[in-house]
Motif scaffolding. Structure first.
Motif, PDB file in Angstrom:
ATOM      1  N   ALA A   1       0.809  -1.321  -0.115  1.00 27.42           N
ATOM      2  CA  ALA A   1       0.084  -0.059   0.064  1.00 27.42           C
ATOM      3  C   ALA A   1       0.809   1.140   0.107  1.00 27.42           C
ATOM      4  O   ALA A   1       2.064   1.166   0.348  1.00 27.42           O
ATOM      5  CB  ALA A   1      -0.847  -0.077   1.228  1.00 27.42           C
ATOM      6  N   MET A   2       0.347   2.331  -0.661  1.00 25.73           N
ATOM      7  CA  MET A   2       1.224   3.496  -0.340  1.00 25.73           C
ATOM      8  C   MET A   2       0.545   4.643   0.127  1.00 25.73           C
ATOM      9  O   MET A   2      -0.896   4.763  -0.214  1.00 25.73           O
ATOM     10  CB  MET A   2       1.417   3.964  -1.972  1.00 25.73           C
ATOM     11  N   ILE A   3       0.993   5.680   0.688  1.00 32.25           N
ATOM     12  CA  ILE A   3       0.685   6.820   1.193  1.00 32.25           C
ATOM     13  C   ILE A   3       1.418   8.077   0.723  1.00 32.25           C
ATOM     14  O   ILE A   3       2.316   7.827   0.430  1.00 32.25           O
ATOM     15  CB  ILE A   3       0.227   6.878   2.715  1.00 32.25           C
ATOM     16  N   PHE A   4       0.613   9.097   0.371  1.00 32.83           N
ATOM     17  CA  PHE A   4       1.240  10.175  -0.206  1.00 32.83           C
ATOM     18  C   PHE A   4       1.454  11.343   0.640  1.00 32.83           C
ATOM     19  O   PHE A   4       0.926  11.455   1.596  1.00 32.83           O
ATOM     20  CB  PHE A   4       0.335  10.449  -1.569  1.00 32.83           C
ATOM     21  N   GLN A   5       2.300  12.500   0.154  1.00 33.45           N
ATOM     22  CA  GLN A   5       2.347  13.657   0.835  1.00 33.45           C
ATOM     23  C   GLN A   5       1.038  14.500   1.021  1.00 33.45           C
ATOM     24  O   GLN A   5       0.770  14.900   2.131  1.00 33.45           O
ATOM     25  CB  GLN A   5       3.240  14.467  -0.058  1.00 33.45           C
TER      26      GLN A   5
ATOM     27  N   MET B   1      -5.141  15.268   0.621  1.00 33.45           N
ATOM     28  CA  MET B   1      -6.174  16.094   0.208  1.00 33.45           C
ATOM     29  C   MET B   1      -6.287  15.623  -1.168  1.00 33.45           C
ATOM     30  O   MET B   1      -7.496  15.532  -1.807  1.00 33.45           O
ATOM     31  CB  MET B   1      -5.816  17.597   0.178  1.00 33.45           C
ATOM     32  N   THR B   2      -5.262  15.544  -2.045  1.00 33.98           N
ATOM     33  CA  THR B   2      -5.416  15.181  -3.657  1.00 33.98           C
ATOM     34  C   THR B   2      -5.389  13.453  -3.657  1.00 33.98           C
ATOM     35  O   THR B   2      -5.979  13.064  -4.781  1.00 33.98           O
ATOM     36  CB  THR B   2      -4.324  15.422  -4.345  1.00 33.98           C
ATOM     37  N   ALA B   3      -5.074  12.654  -2.618  1.00 28.69           N
ATOM     38  CA  ALA B   3      -5.044  11.093  -2.785  1.00 28.69           C
ATOM     39  C   ALA B   3      -6.537  10.712  -2.600  1.00 28.69           C
ATOM     40  O   ALA B   3      -6.810   9.803  -3.019  1.00 28.69           O
ATOM     41  CB  ALA B   3      -4.156  10.526  -1.945  1.00 28.69           C
ATOM     42  N   PHE B   4      -7.323  11.344  -1.788  1.00 27.72           N
ATOM     43  CA  PHE B   4      -8.672  11.158  -1.584  1.00 27.72           C
ATOM     44  C   PHE B   4      -9.345  11.848  -2.404  1.00 27.72           C
ATOM     45  O   PHE B   4      -9.147  12.967  -3.065  1.00 27.72           O
ATOM     46  CB  PHE B   4      -9.423  11.607  -0.098  1.00 27.72           C
TER      47      PHE B   4
ATOM     48  N   ALA C   1      -6.358   9.174   8.109  1.00 29.54           N
ATOM     49  CA  ALA C   1      -7.191   8.486   7.449  1.00 29.54           C
ATOM     50  C   ALA C   1      -6.747   7.642   6.301  1.00 29.54           C
ATOM     51  O   ALA C   1      -6.978   6.378   5.902  1.00 29.54           O
ATOM     52  CB  ALA C   1      -8.454   9.296   7.020  1.00 29.54           C
ATOM     53  N   MET C   2      -5.769   8.499   5.647  1.00 30.57           N
ATOM     54  CA  MET C   2      -5.154   7.740   4.582  1.00 30.57           C
ATOM     55  C   MET C   2      -4.165   6.595   5.055  1.00 30.57           C
ATOM     56  O   MET C   2      -4.339   5.322   4.289  1.00 30.57           O
ATOM     57  CB  MET C   2      -4.043   8.867   3.992  1.00 30.57           C
ATOM     58  N   ILE C   3      -3.571   6.484   6.079  1.00 36.77           N
ATOM     59  CA  ILE C   3      -2.716   5.528   6.593  1.00 36.77           C
ATOM     60  C   ILE C   3      -3.846   4.256   7.050  1.00 36.77           C
ATOM     61  O   ILE C   3      -3.745   3.230   6.704  1.00 36.77           O
ATOM     62  CB  ILE C   3      -2.159   5.856   7.921  1.00 36.77           C
ATOM     63  N   ALA C   4      -4.807   4.734   7.630  1.00 36.01           N
ATOM     64  CA  ALA C   4      -5.962   3.953   7.796  1.00 36.01           C
ATOM     65  C   ALA C   4      -6.163   2.936   6.606  1.00 36.01           C
ATOM     66  O   ALA C   4      -6.442   1.725   6.537  1.00 36.01           O
ATOM     67  CB  ALA C   4      -7.117   4.405   8.696  1.00 36.01           C
ATOM     68  N   MET C   5      -6.591   3.581   5.512  1.00 30.82           N
ATOM     69  CA  MET C   5      -7.001   3.118   4.330  1.00 30.82           C
ATOM     70  C   MET C   5      -5.859   2.079   3.687  1.00 30.82           C
ATOM     71  O   MET C   5      -6.104   1.180   3.046  1.00 30.82           O
ATOM     72  CB  MET C   5      -7.431   4.266   3.446  1.00 30.82           C
ATOM     73  N   ALA C   6      -4.668   2.823   3.864  1.00 27.77           N
ATOM     74  CA  ALA C   6      -3.527   2.153   3.504  1.00 27.77           C
ATOM     75  C   ALA C   6      -3.545   0.697   4.235  1.00 27.77           C
ATOM     76  O   ALA C   6      -3.076  -0.562   3.676  1.00 27.77           O
ATOM     77  CB  ALA C   6      -2.230   2.769   3.416  1.00 27.77           C
TER      78      ALA C   6
ATOM     79  N   ASP D   1       5.309   8.057   0.786  1.00 27.80           N
ATOM     80  CA  ASP D   1       6.140   9.205   0.148  1.00 27.80           C
ATOM     81  C   ASP D   1       5.948  10.623   0.852  1.00 27.80           C
ATOM     82  O   ASP D   1       4.819  11.176   0.593  1.00 27.80           O
ATOM     83  CB  ASP D   1       5.433   9.256  -1.386  1.00 27.80           C
ATOM     84  N   GLU D   2       6.800  10.873   1.465  1.00 21.94           N
ATOM     85  CA  GLU D   2       6.701  12.270   2.205  1.00 21.94           C
ATOM     86  C   GLU D   2       5.599  12.395   2.972  1.00 21.94           C
ATOM     87  O   GLU D   2       4.882  13.323   2.827  1.00 21.94           O
ATOM     88  CB  GLU D   2       6.970  13.440   1.190  1.00 21.94           C
ATOM     89  N   PRO D   3       5.128  11.451   3.832  1.00 23.67           N
ATOM     90  CA  PRO D   3       4.053  11.341   4.545  1.00 23.67           C
ATOM     91  C   PRO D   3       3.733  12.569   5.639  1.00 23.67           C
ATOM     92  O   PRO D   3       2.613  12.924   5.935  1.00 23.67           O
ATOM     93  CB  PRO D   3       3.878   9.944   5.268  1.00 23.67           C
ATOM     94  N   THR D   4       4.901  13.273   5.703  1.00 26.14           N
ATOM     95  CA  THR D   4       4.533  14.445   6.929  1.00 26.14           C
ATOM     96  C   THR D   4       5.140  15.768   6.495  1.00 26.14           C
ATOM     97  O   THR D   4       5.054  16.717   7.327  1.00 26.14           O
ATOM     98  CB  THR D   4       5.205  13.788   8.209  1.00 26.14           C
ATOM     99  N   THR D   5       5.372  15.785   5.133  1.00 25.01           N
ATOM    100  CA  THR D   5       6.052  16.968   4.564  1.00 25.01           C
ATOM    101  C   THR D   5       4.943  18.196   4.836  1.00 25.01           C
ATOM    102  O   THR D   5       5.247  19.347   5.024  1.00 25.01           O
ATOM    103  CB  THR D   5       6.681  16.687   3.317  1.00 25.01           C
ATOM    104  N   ALA D   6       3.730  17.813   4.490  1.00 29.20           N
ATOM    105  CA  ALA D   6       2.641  18.844   4.539  1.00 29.20           C
ATOM    106  C   ALA D   6       2.160  19.123   5.892  1.00 29.20           C
ATOM    107  O   ALA D   6       1.422  19.861   6.021  1.00 29.20           O
ATOM    108  CB  ALA D   6       1.717  18.417   3.356  1.00 29.20           C
ATOM    109  N   LEU D   7       2.595  18.375   6.969  1.00 25.23           N
ATOM    110  CA  LEU D   7       2.069  18.586   8.329  1.00 25.23           C
ATOM    111  C   LEU D   7       3.106  19.287   9.141  1.00 25.23           C
ATOM    112  O   LEU D   7       4.254  19.598   8.730  1.00 25.23           O
ATOM    113  CB  LEU D   7       1.892  17.417   9.013  1.00 25.23           C
TER     114      LEU D   7
END
Lengths: 377, 334
Positions: free
Chosen positions: A111-115, A118-121, A181-186, A197-203
């Motif tokens: 599974a993959m999570i992105f930076q 907002m755009t991944a959902f 939520a994204m990590i839950a989905m992954a 991929d840069e999971p915390t850069t926007a935080l």
């Protein structure tokens, strides 16, 4: 954050008793066509990721870290792209795998999570709907069962009021909640490998600390391995067991995080670490900056890609081919000629800063002193 | 304590810029208001670098823009070089603009892609009259452009090229050169290095420091990266939900924080050192600035919250010389 995973399902790990790595990447190359020739974006990247390990893929923008991850996931479909090399996931070759078989792996096994969650959902469905859909795509569950799993997952990811949050749309959540939520989905299908991929850069940093705690906890709670892509050496130091430093599409250095940060074997790693302004210890008069900028792929030097910016550059660095990875310590290797020439880099000067950091952070710990109870009305 | 406590003017001399009880609110649908800047009072002393730090939504960028009157304020007062500029019109502001400039985060968006660098840098020199009050002659403009390229270590040939031909770091050098074209006294830099790669970031931070020393500039340096702010700043103001919650000498604030938020913020920054001690992170997210908590704005996330914090909003007050905090129960310095 083990209390976040009260009844987390531990994935049965078939390879636990064998020593085979979860993922073994050998000489991965990704080239894109441009102006009638192939431009190598990722060149001969090799690494292995063990079960329950966190591997940090670190590099600056354009270093090829995201392209590496996308290639592993089979997500690069631009016309004319050439992907060679090998990536064995539990013994199965990922490079060249047909999309139909990849689709079965993606989401369920990898599974993959992105930076940017907002755009991944998609903005037009609720968070819960999207996680339900992912679960039902891979498992025969009723809507109700899927939603129950979704709510459990959100709760385990530390989402407050998970049942109501599941009924909300992505834009109604804060950045931190969206990433949870994204990590839950992954994690909804218990993947063996999570690519982040840069999971915390926007935080923000205080929220980043929460998400990094969550990611660190995944291996114990879910038995997942994590491939963490980041540009932040601080995030790597606090999160990853192993680190792979990419520079201009090539591996500059790889090794156990602790060893690599204590004694970098590649001048790029050393210079990158030195150029980060310290938060603790004495403040340097000037930052030891690296001159210039990383080369664009077309103008990459024939020899070592870092040579134009390197303090230690000499004749041996310039001719092609680029220096191969050579061992510089136990499990640590660097693509640099210095150690073979018998002049390895000195250890990093961090002892003073690190101990200062530890003591300062202890002093500043916001534990309520007992006197405050008396002052309070 | 005066009505609007001000930080240490111990260095002496009048502040270059000072703001009192500055507020900037935005009206939202359904009668809601967003308090982006919620009563900020501070002084910027000549020759200092004041770092404004905080997480997203804390109002640091809005405050930075308000300081230069790029955004109109809702209430409060801004004084620049002793002159009240809060309500000056555009025409009256224009001569002052020469002495206060801004550098933005997005180095590409802030340069017109269709104009050459030389053109972009000459623009402020053409718009504003020279020191003799008359239009600058072309030769003087060219000479100044060459000086500027030299200041930011770019070749003179860069003047004939377009923004897309440069890397992010070089573009930020161009933006800095443009801000310096009219020899300002005050430069507000809004996240000027956060879009750059780490290896390039250090170059630009050094450039900011060199220029400040060389030209005697005063900066307000807005950034979310505590380490970068620490490297460049003389003093630091920590913002949370529109208000300054702590203000003082850089290392005093970052190493001996008096506000629990500052302490948590510095602890949350991941250090590039393996084995650095970790602390449990703050819980929860930053509340929405539309629905700011009652009492102390930080009480919903504060690990040492007391009853008083839920009802009474703490004012910024001095805890030690030159160090102010807005907390009922400040941490001890030890």
């Amino acid at each position: 954050m083990p209390d976040n995973f009260p009844s987390a399902p531990v994935q049965p790990s078939p390879t636990q008793h064998t020593a085979a790595p979860l993922l073994a990447v050998r000489n991965l190359c990704v080239s894109f066509p441009s102006g009638g020739r192939m431009i190598p974006i990722v060149e001969n990247v090799s690494f292995t990721l063990a079960e329950r390990d966190i591997l940090g893929l670190v590099g600056e923008s354009g270093s090829g870290k995201s392209v590496t991850a996308m290639a592993l996931m089979g997500l690069i479909d631009s016309p004319g792209v050439q992907i060679t090399g090998s990536a064995l996931f539990r013994g199965q070759e990922l490079v060249g795998l047909p999309q139909k078989q990849l689709r079965r792996l993606r989401g369920r096994q990898i599974a993959m999570i992105f930076q940017d969650p907002m755009t991944a959902f998609t903005p037009v469905y609720t968070i819960g709907w999207q996680i339900d859909e992912q679960i039902r795509a891979h498992e025969r569950l009723s809507r109700k069962q899927a939603r129950a799993r979704t709510v459990d997952l959100l709760a385990e990811m530390g989402v407050p009021d998970p049942a109501r949050t599941a009924d909300r749309y992505p834009h109604q959540l804060s950045g931190g909640l969206r990433q949870r939520a994204m990590i839950a989905m992954a994690l909804s299908c218990n993947p063996a490998l999570l690519i982040a991929d840069e999971p915390t850069t926007a935080l923000d940093v205080t929220v980043q600390a929460q998400i990094l705690d969550l990611i660190r906890g995944l291996r114990t709670a879910y038995g997942s391995s994590v491939l963490l892509i980041t540009h932040d050496m601080g995030v790597v130091a606090e999160t990853c067991d192993t680190t792979l430093v990419l520079y201009s599409g090539r591996v500059a250095e790889t090794g156990p995080t602790q060893a690599l940060f204590a004694q970098p074997g590649h001048p790029y790693t050393a210079a990158l670490l030195a150029s980060i302004p310290p938060l603790d210890g004495p403040r340097p008069e000037r930052l030891p900056a690296i001159a210039g900028a990383p080369p664009v792929p077309l103008e990459r030097p024939a020899g070592c890609a870092f040579s134009p910016r390197c303090h230690y550059v000499h004749e041996a660095c310039l001719p092609a081919p680029p220096p191969p990875l050579v061992p510089v310590g136990p499990h640590q290797s660097a693509a640099c000629v210095l150690s073979t020439e018998g002049t390895p880099l000195p250890p990093r000067l961090i002892s003073a800063c690190a101990s200062a950091a530890a003591s300062i952070r202890h002093q500043a710990a916001p534990t309520p002193p007992p006197s405050h109870g008396e002052v309070s009305p | 304590m005066s009505a609007f406590p001000v930080s240490s003017p111990e260095q002496g001399g009048a502040p270059l810029l000072s703001v009192r009880a500055l507020r900037k609110t935005y009206s939202l649908p359904r009668g809601q208001t967003l308090k982006a800047v919620d009563g900020v009072s501070l002084d910027v002393l000549p020759g200092e670098v004041l770092g404004l730090v905080g997480e997203s939504g804390c109002g640091k960028s809005t405050l930075g823009r308000c300081l230069l009157r790029l955004t109109d304020v809702s209430s409060g007062q801004i004084t620049f070089e002793g002159q009240d500029i809060t309500h000056l019109g555009e025409r009256a502001l224009r001569p002052l603009r020469q002495r206060m400039q801004m550098v933005f985060q997005d180095s590409y968006a802030s340069l017109n892609p269709r104009r050459r660098i030389g053109d972009l840098l000459a623009e402020p020199l053409r718009v504003h009259p020279g020191p003799d009050g008359r239009k600058r002659p072309a030769a003087a403009i060219t000479a100044r452009l060459h000086e500027l390229m030299d200041l930011v270590s770019l070749p003179v040939t860069a003047l004939d090229r377009y923004p897309h031909e440069f890397s992010g770091g070089q573009r930020q050098r161009i933006n800095i050169a443009r801000a310096l074209a009219l020899s300002p006294r005050l430069v507000v830099a809004d996240e000027p290095v956060s879009a750059l790669d780490v290896s390039v970031q250090a170059q630009i931070v050094n450039l900011f420091a060199d220029l400040q020393a060389q030209l005697g500039l005063t900066y307000v340096f807005v950034a979310h990266d505590l380490a970068v702010v620490r490297q460049i700043s003389t003093r630091v103001a920590v913002m949370y939900l529109g208000a300054v919650v702590e203000l003082g000498e850089t290392d005093d604030v970052l190493h001996h924080p008096a506000h629990p938020y500052t302490a948590a913020l510095t602890q949350a920054v991941p250090r590039p050192v393996v084995g650095a001690s970790r602390h449990p992170p703050l819980r929860g997210d930053i509340p929405s600035p539309v629905a700011r908590p009652s009492g102390c704005r930080f009480h919903t996330r504060c690990p040492m919250v007391q009853d008083r914090c839920r009802v009474e909003d703490p004012a910024l007050h001095t805890v030690r010389p030159g160090h102010q905090v807005a907390c009922h129960f400040p941490l001890a310095a030890d």
